[in-house]
Design an enzyme around this catalytic site. Structure first.
Site, PDB file in Angstrom:
ATOM      1  N   ASP A  16       0.873  -1.175   0.000  1.00  0.00           N
ATOM      2  CA  ASP A  16       0.000   0.000   0.000  1.00  0.00           C
ATOM      3  C   ASP A  16       0.916   1.233   0.000  1.00  0.00           C
ATOM      4  OD1 ASP A  16      -1.595   2.166   0.711  1.00  0.00           O
ATOM      5  OD2 ASP A  16      -2.709   1.050   2.233  1.00  0.00           O
ATOM      6  N   ASN A  30      -5.630  13.461 -10.558  1.00  0.00           N
ATOM      7  CA  ASN A  30      -6.267  13.954 -11.789  1.00  0.00           C
ATOM      8  C   ASN A  30      -5.844  15.407 -12.006  1.00  0.00           C
ATOM      9  OD1 ASN A  30      -8.288  15.670 -10.316  1.00  0.00           O
ATOM     10  ND2 ASN A  30      -8.953  13.656  -9.606  1.00  0.00           N
ATOM     11  N   ASP A  40      -5.399   8.015  -4.942  1.00  0.00           N
ATOM     12  CA  ASP A  40      -5.727   9.403  -4.570  1.00  0.00           C
ATOM     13  C   ASP A  40      -6.591   9.423  -3.295  1.00  0.00           C
ATOM     14  OD1 ASP A  40      -5.685  12.105  -4.958  1.00  0.00           O
ATOM     15  OD2 ASP A  40      -6.876  12.111  -6.806  1.00  0.00           O
ATOM     16  N   SER A 125      -2.015   5.372 -13.799  1.00  0.00           N
ATOM     17  CA  SER A 125      -2.971   5.248 -14.926  1.00  0.00           C
ATOM     18  C   SER A 125      -3.584   3.867 -15.126  1.00  0.00           C
ATOM     19  CB  SER A 125      -2.332   5.684 -16.265  1.00  0.00           C
ATOM     20  OG  SER A 125      -2.251   7.093 -16.329  1.00  0.00           O
ATOM     21  N   THR A 126      -3.190   2.865 -14.329  1.00  0.00           N
ATOM     22  CA  THR A 126      -3.663   1.499 -14.617  1.00  0.00           C
ATOM     23  C   THR A 126      -4.903   1.092 -13.815  1.00  0.00           C
ATOM     24  OG1 THR A 126      -2.130   0.553 -13.011  1.00  0.00           O
ATOM     25  CG2 THR A 126      -1.370   0.703 -15.295  1.00  0.00           C
TER      26      THR A 126
HETATM   27  N1  APR Z   1      -1.348   1.587  -2.962  1.00  0.00           N
HETATM   28  C1  APR Z   1      -0.778   1.187  -4.114  1.00  0.00           C
HETATM   29  N2  APR Z   1      -1.491   1.011  -5.264  1.00  0.00           N
HETATM   30  C2  APR Z   1      -2.824   1.226  -5.210  1.00  0.00           C
HETATM   31  C3  APR Z   1      -3.491   1.654  -4.039  1.00  0.00           C
HETATM   32  C4  APR Z   1      -2.692   1.833  -2.870  1.00  0.00           C
HETATM   33  N3  APR Z   1      -3.237   2.232  -1.713  1.00  0.00           N
HETATM   34  N4  APR Z   1      -4.814   1.810  -4.331  1.00  0.00           N
HETATM   35  C5  APR Z   1      -4.966   1.478  -5.638  1.00  0.00           C
HETATM   36  N5  APR Z   1      -3.773   1.117  -6.169  1.00  0.00           N
HETATM   37  C6  APR Z   1      -3.437   0.706  -7.534  1.00  0.00           C
HETATM   38  C7  APR Z   1      -4.593   0.280  -8.422  1.00  0.00           C
HETATM   39  O1  APR Z   1      -4.849  -1.103  -8.216  1.00  0.00           O
HETATM   40  C8  APR Z   1      -4.044   0.555  -9.814  1.00  0.00           C
HETATM   41  O2  APR Z   1      -3.242  -0.525 -10.273  1.00  0.00           O
HETATM   42  O3  APR Z   1      -2.888   1.835  -8.206  1.00  0.00           O
HETATM   43  C9  APR Z   1      -3.096   1.746  -9.603  1.00  0.00           C
HETATM   44  C10 APR Z   1      -3.622   3.078 -10.115  1.00  0.00           C
HETATM   45  O4  APR Z   1      -5.013   3.154  -9.892  1.00  0.00           O
HETATM   46  P1  APR Z   1      -5.804   4.511  -9.603  1.00  0.00           P
HETATM   47  O5  APR Z   1      -5.568   4.947  -8.200  1.00  0.00           O
HETATM   48  O6  APR Z   1      -7.200   4.308 -10.051  1.00  0.00           O
HETATM   49  O7  APR Z   1      -5.054   5.615 -10.538  1.00  0.00           O
HETATM   50  P2  APR Z   1      -5.240   5.985 -12.096  1.00  0.00           P
HETATM   51  O8  APR Z   1      -5.579   4.834 -12.950  1.00  0.00           O
HETATM   52  O9  APR Z   1      -4.014   6.800 -12.426  1.00  0.00           O
HETATM   53  O10 APR Z   1      -6.508   6.930 -12.119  1.00  0.00           O
HETATM   54  C11 APR Z   1      -6.438   8.225 -11.571  1.00  0.00           C
HETATM   55  O11 APR Z   1      -8.498   7.964 -10.370  1.00  0.00           O
HETATM   56  O12 APR Z   1      -8.815   8.143  -8.099  1.00  0.00           O
HETATM   57  C12 APR Z   1      -8.887   8.804  -9.288  1.00  0.00           C
HETATM   58  O13 APR Z   1      -8.456  11.091  -8.694  1.00  0.00           O
HETATM   59  C13 APR Z   1      -7.924   9.978  -9.358  1.00  0.00           C
HETATM   60  O14 APR Z   1      -9.037  10.783 -11.279  1.00  0.00           O
HETATM   61  C14 APR Z   1      -7.877  10.150 -10.831  1.00  0.00           C
HETATM   62  C15 APR Z   1      -7.844   8.738 -11.358  1.00  0.00           C
END
Ligand code: APR
Length: 184
Positions: A16, A30, A40, A125-126
């Site tokens: 995490d 974002n 986020d 972004s994934t």
């Molecule tokens: N620690 C590590 N990785 C995490 C965690 C965490 N606590 N929570 C989620 N992830 C992983 C997800 O499984 C994914 O593989 O991080 C990766 C990125 O996922 P997102 O957080 O959805 O980020 P992204 O795809 O860049 O989308 C960004 O989502 O939450 C909104 O405000 C943010 O609009 C923006 C968008």
């Protein structure tokens, strides 16, 4: 899994991002810096309201896709948060690759300016932005390895992957980088 690039270490772990005691952790933000779910949401929940107060005060216009900005980390164990904006996947013909590489590159530049000896990245972004994981992993690791070869800092870059699937994708993408001359 771990690679050495010059004097720098590049690590992959499952975990995490909010639990990392690195100098900097990277938020998957974002372009409005408005908060959200995923990484986020976890960073703002864990860090408390000071992080959003700071983004509003210092970056009222937000942050363009492919760029990054820094704030404090509130109650999190890290010293600062680098808010990086990766691209939304729209099929691959909309500069997604260069924008994703730029989000990593700019995060490292912002970290170097702090300065930070260690930085932890999530897989930008994934999640909500739906970038295909294998492609994103190759771009992420290639960009970071290139930066480390060029600049010789930060000393430690850790990718904190949320699950086995993401870890495997990054481990597969790291293998060819490990076999390149400058790594061992
Ligand atoms: N620690 C590590 N990785 C995490 C965690 C965490 N606590 N929570 C989620 N992830 C992983 C997800 O499984 C994914 O593989 O991080 C990766 C990125 O996922 P997102 O957080 O959805 O980020 P992204 O795809 O860049 O989308 C960004 O989502 O939450 C909104 O405000 C943010 O609009 C923006 C968008």
């Amino acid at each position: 899994m771990q690679a050495t690039i010059g004097a720098c270490k590049l690590e992959l772990v499952i975990g995490d991002i909010t639990r990392q005691a690195a100098d900097a952790i990277v938020n998957a933000a974002n372009s409005r810096l408005a908060g959200g779910g995923g990484v986020d949401g976890a960073i703002h929940r864990g860090g408390g309201p000071s992080i959003m107060e700071e983004t509003r005060r210092h970056y009222p216009q937000g942050c363009p896709t492919g760029d990054a900005v820094a704030t404090g980390a509130g109650k999190l164990p890290a010293r600062c948060v680098i808010h990086a904006v990766g691209p939304i996947w729209k099929g691959g013909q909309n500069q997604e690759e260069s924008l994703l590489a730029s989000a990593y590159w700019r995060s490292l530049e912002v970290a170097s300016a702090q300065p930070c000896a260690s930085i932890a990245f999530p897989s930008l972004s994934t999640g909500a932005y739906a970038y295909p994981l294998q492609q994103a992993a190759r771009i992420a690791l290639h960009t970071v390895a290139t930066y480390l070869r060029l600049h010789g800092q930060p000393q430690l870059v850790r990718f904190v992957l949320f699950d086995e699937r993401a870890y495997e994708a990054y481990a597969d993408a790291l293998t060819p980088i490990l076999s390149e001359n400058h790594c061992r």
